[in-house]
Design an enzyme around this catalytic site. Structure first.
Site, PDB file in Angstrom:
ATOM      1  N   PHE A  26      66.589  34.745  92.879  1.00 54.29           N
ATOM      2  CA  PHE A  26      67.930  35.130  93.348  1.00 54.29           C
ATOM      3  C   PHE A  26      69.025  34.821  92.335  1.00 54.29           C
ATOM      4  O   PHE A  26      70.091  35.422  92.349  1.00 54.29           O
ATOM      5  CB  PHE A  26      68.228  34.439  94.687  1.00 54.29           C
ATOM      6  CG  PHE A  26      68.672  32.998  94.586  1.00 54.29           C
ATOM      7  CD1 PHE A  26      70.011  32.659  94.689  1.00 54.29           C
ATOM      8  CD2 PHE A  26      67.741  31.974  94.402  1.00 54.29           C
ATOM      9  CE1 PHE A  26      70.425  31.335  94.618  1.00 54.29           C
ATOM     10  CE2 PHE A  26      68.143  30.655  94.318  1.00 54.29           C
ATOM     11  CZ  PHE A  26      69.494  30.328  94.423  1.00 54.29           C
ATOM     12  N   LYS A  27      68.741  33.899  91.433  1.00 49.82           N
ATOM     13  CA  LYS A  27      69.792  33.486  90.491  1.00 49.82           C
ATOM     14  C   LYS A  27      70.173  34.602  89.523  1.00 49.82           C
ATOM     15  O   LYS A  27      71.254  34.587  88.957  1.00 49.82           O
ATOM     16  CB  LYS A  27      69.348  32.227  89.759  1.00 49.82           C
ATOM     17  CG  LYS A  27      69.264  31.093  90.771  1.00 49.82           C
ATOM     18  CD  LYS A  27      68.781  29.782  90.264  1.00 49.82           C
ATOM     19  CE  LYS A  27      68.832  28.798  91.435  1.00 49.82           C
ATOM     20  NZ  LYS A  27      68.281  27.518  91.137  1.00 49.82           N
ATOM     21  N   ASP A  28      69.285  35.593  89.367  1.00 51.90           N
ATOM     22  CA  ASP A  28      69.632  36.749  88.523  1.00 51.90           C
ATOM     23  C   ASP A  28      70.869  37.465  89.065  1.00 51.90           C
ATOM     24  O   ASP A  28      71.635  38.045  88.300  1.00 51.90           O
ATOM     25  CB  ASP A  28      68.474  37.755  88.494  1.00 51.90           C
ATOM     26  CG  ASP A  28      67.270  37.239  87.687  1.00 51.90           C
ATOM     27  OD1 ASP A  28      67.487  36.561  86.677  1.00 51.90           O
ATOM     28  OD2 ASP A  28      66.132  37.527  88.077  1.00 51.90           O
ATOM     29  N   THR A  36      67.173  28.417  87.531  1.00 51.33           N
ATOM     30  CA  THR A  36      68.506  28.593  86.931  1.00 51.33           C
ATOM     31  C   THR A  36      68.394  28.835  85.429  1.00 51.33           C
ATOM     32  O   THR A  36      69.061  29.704  84.881  1.00 51.33           O
ATOM     33  CB  THR A  36      69.396  27.348  87.176  1.00 51.33           C
ATOM     34  OG1 THR A  36      69.534  27.176  88.576  1.00 51.33           O
ATOM     35  CG2 THR A  36      70.767  27.522  86.560  1.00 51.33           C
TER      36      THR A  36
END
Length: 479
Positions: free
Chosen positions: A112-114, A145
């Site tokens: 999800f950090k993308d 991250t």
């Protein structure tokens, strides 16, 4: 739109100031001075928007056209998402037993950090190019991250990135996604310690304000306001995908289950709630349960040690975004937040005042999930749907199964899925299932790697400082 520190002792800044700062100078975190309130009509209009369009609407509210004109902002956000594998960018899978899984992992690094880091890096480069400035980004990572931050800035001419990863504490794939990027603006260190320990030298470097200023340092950890801002879109999209109907008044609530470590996605959910989105939050954690204890009993204190779990990216003891939530729920009480956080930093233990704890229990419920429940959930989801969950997503889905098995009457519910199972073959095997490995992940094993060790006994702060000084020197030599 202005931003203030949760501790109230720093001058207010605009979005650009918050983006480049990470921590505020008084040790607090930046939050919007005022929150826009979204009426029922706005929510109805937004309900048909795609995920990227929701990000654009939210960013417009919080950045302001005088800083980034709307057409430029739209372009930056489109650019951030152009390498995503799914055309919707974020996709909802509707599975058996009313299980809704919001897949936040269709970016390059499968996490999800993308989403937030892609946008943040675009905003960063926009301001840097405008001012012809260079920054050095320093990131500590528990797994995802680091690779997402590297992906978002690799090859950028105005940015150098230094990543500290906890050797042996992230999965092999997570490590390779960082160590195989050989661009000259990427500098990876493998630390002999866990993710809380590697945060120490980073905090020490950022505490030296003159050094930070001299070398244009910034952080991209989830303390960065820009990341929390983009993550608010997860909650809006989840709501619009799962709400039964938007024709009723008041709008019907939806439960959003947030698996978390540092509480960035949770802070984003609290902000969305405060802006008028009718969601009920459930925070799901692994055995590192400081957030669960805080919600249940107001006990915000460290355990004796980090427990290693299958959901390794959530093996975190200090969920720093809780400070944002305390500030938000206490009605922007910066004096109270400062006292609370300073006591926590001094003694590593504090109890929330009753009024704040009541507000927290109103805003969310919580659950802590064991490794055994994670593997049970992964195998059940596979049996029922032929669908592989990553261990972090399984933390959220475990709560859903627990509720449906007890036949609790429930609202529509959406479980956030922060990463793809392809990143966690070890956990998939532990659940007795067969990992699926895409070609580009398999190819990582054959690539050249580059990683500088930080060993126990080395002075990590000194190593970090001299790397930063070396990069500044090179930068000056080239300019």
């Amino acid at each position: 739109m202005w931003y203030v520190s949760t501790r109230g002792m720093a001058p207010r800044v605009d979005f650009e100031g918050a983006l480049f700062s990470g921590y505020a100078p008084d040790g607090g975190l930046f939050m919007p001075e005022e929150l826009p309130q979204l009426g029922i009509e706005t929510l109805r209009q937004w309900s048909s928007l795609s995920y990227p369009s929701l990000v654009k609407e939210l960013c417009t509210l919080f950045i302001g056209p005088e800083l980034i004109p709307r057409d430029v902002l739209n372009d930056l956000i489109d650019r951030a998402f152009h390498r995503f594998r799914h055309r919707e960018v974020v996709h909802l899978s509707r599975l058996r037993n009313r299980l809704n899984v919001l897949e936040l992992w269709h970016g390059v690094t499968y996490a999800f950090k993308d989403l937030a880091l892609g946008c943040t890096a675009q905003f960063l480069q926009y301001f840097l190019e405008k001012k012809e400035k260079h920054v050095t980004v320093v990131v500590g990572t528990s797994g995802d991250t680091g690779s997402a931050a590297i992906e978002s800035v690799q090859g950028a001419k105005n940015v150098d990135i230094i990543v500290l990863l906890p050797q042996g504490h992230c999965t092999k794939i997570q490590e390779l996604q960082m160590t195989t990027v050989l661009r000259k603006n990427v500098h990876v260190f493998g630390v002999e310690g866990n993710s809380d320990e590697l945060d120490e030298p980073i905090k020490a470097v950022f505490a030296d304000v003159a050094f930070v200023k001299k070398h244009n340092l910034m952080s991209l950890n989830s303390i960065n306001w820009s990341r929390v801002l983009v993550q608010m879109a997860h909650h809006f999209f989840a709501y619009f995908q799962c709400a039964s109907s938007l024709d009723t008044y008041p709008l019907p609530p939806v439960e959003v289950v947030v698996p978390t470590g540092a509480a960035g996605n949770l802070a984003a959910g609290c902000l969305a709630q405060k802006m008028g989105l009718p969601i009920r939050l459930v925070v799901a954690v692994n055995r590192n349960d400081i957030i669960h204890r805080t919600v249940q009993r107001g006990d915000f204190s460290l355990s004796k040690a980090v427990e290693l779990t299958l959901a390794s990216a959530m093996d975190i003891q200090v969920p720093y975004n809780m400070e944002r939530i305390f500030w938000l729920l206490s009605g922007s009480d910066s004096q109270g937040t400062r006292a609370l956080m300073e006591q926590f930093e001094r003694t590593q233990s504090t109890s929330l005042p009753k009024e704040l704890h009541d507000k927290l229990s109103e805003a969310m419920t919580s659950e802590s999930v064991s490794d055994e429940a994670i593997t049970r959930t992964m195998s059940r989801c596979w049996e029922e749907n032929q669908y592989l969950l990553c261990p972090h997503s399984a933390v959220a889905v475990s709560y859903h199964y627990q509720q449906t098995d007890q036949q609790q009457p429930s609202l529509p519910r959406c479980c956030l899925a922060p990463a793809s199972a392809v990143k966690f073959p070890e956990a998939v095997l532990a659940a007795g299932l067969t990992p699926e490995t895409p070609v580009e992940i398999r190819a990582l094993e054959f690539k050249e790697t580059r990683c500088t060790p930080m060993r126990k006994g080395d002075d990590w702060t000194l190593m970090l400082r001299s790397t930063i000084e070396g990069l500044s020197w090179q930068q000056r030599a080239h300019s």
